[in-house]
Design an enzyme around this catalytic site. Sequence first.
Site, short mmCIF file in Angstrom:
data_model
loop_
_atom_site.label_atom_id
_atom_site.label_comp_id
_atom_site.label_asym_id
_atom_site.label_seq_id
_atom_site.Cartn_x
_atom_site.Cartn_y
_atom_site.Cartn_z
N PRO A 138 0.68 -1.23 -0.17
CA PRO A 138 0.00 0.00 0.06
C PRO A 138 0.83 1.36 0.04
O PRO A 138 0.77 1.88 0.99
CB PRO A 138 -0.84 -0.19 1.35
CG PRO A 138 0.11 -1.02 2.26
CD PRO A 138 0.76 -1.91 1.33
N CYS A 139 1.42 1.57 -1.15
CA CYS A 139 2.38 2.69 -1.27
C CYS A 139 1.56 3.95 -1.13
O CYS A 139 2.15 5.23 -0.72
CB CYS A 139 2.89 2.68 -2.63
SG CYS A 139 2.08 2.54 -4.04
#
Length: 189
Positions: A138-139
């Site tokens: 989950p950048c």
Amino acid sequence: MSGAAFALFPTAIGACALVWRDETLIGAALPETTEAATRARIGGNFPDAEEAAPPAPIAEAIALVARLLAGEAADLSAIPIDLGAADDFERSVYAVARAIPRGEVRTYGEVAAAIGIPGAARAVGAALGRNPIPIIVPCHRVLAAAGRSGGFSAPGGTATKFRMLAIEGARRPGEAELFDSLPLAVKPA
């Protein structure tokens, strides 16, 4: 299956895609403006991937991603991934990002400190820009200092990033929701 396969699936933010090989995720794509454009992105990043019905573990991952993007509390951390050609630095950045819980954010500097390289915030940002498996890694949960967006290489750029964070009710640990102080007219859709 020796080659890669992918499947498009509907979510609250548009048609996403997951790419797998041997029931392990190797890639993902956030929605482009059209499904054809999303397929083209997959083809550009994974030229050997063929569209296929997902096997059970991938179908489960698809369901979890759809639930997360619908605002539900879905934990994606146990989904098996293969980061392929990522180097050791990128792998360490992705591991820290993957450990950020739904609804929380960190800064690029905090991620750099967590991997033991304080001052490497720009390198962290560059590594996240190359993230082959967005959403699963989950950048979007990593921001610049003072809550600024930083970049986001997915289609829609930072608007997509903030939309995903708003869906998750994102906040810094111990603080109010990121979007609580914004007037309704400027909150991400």
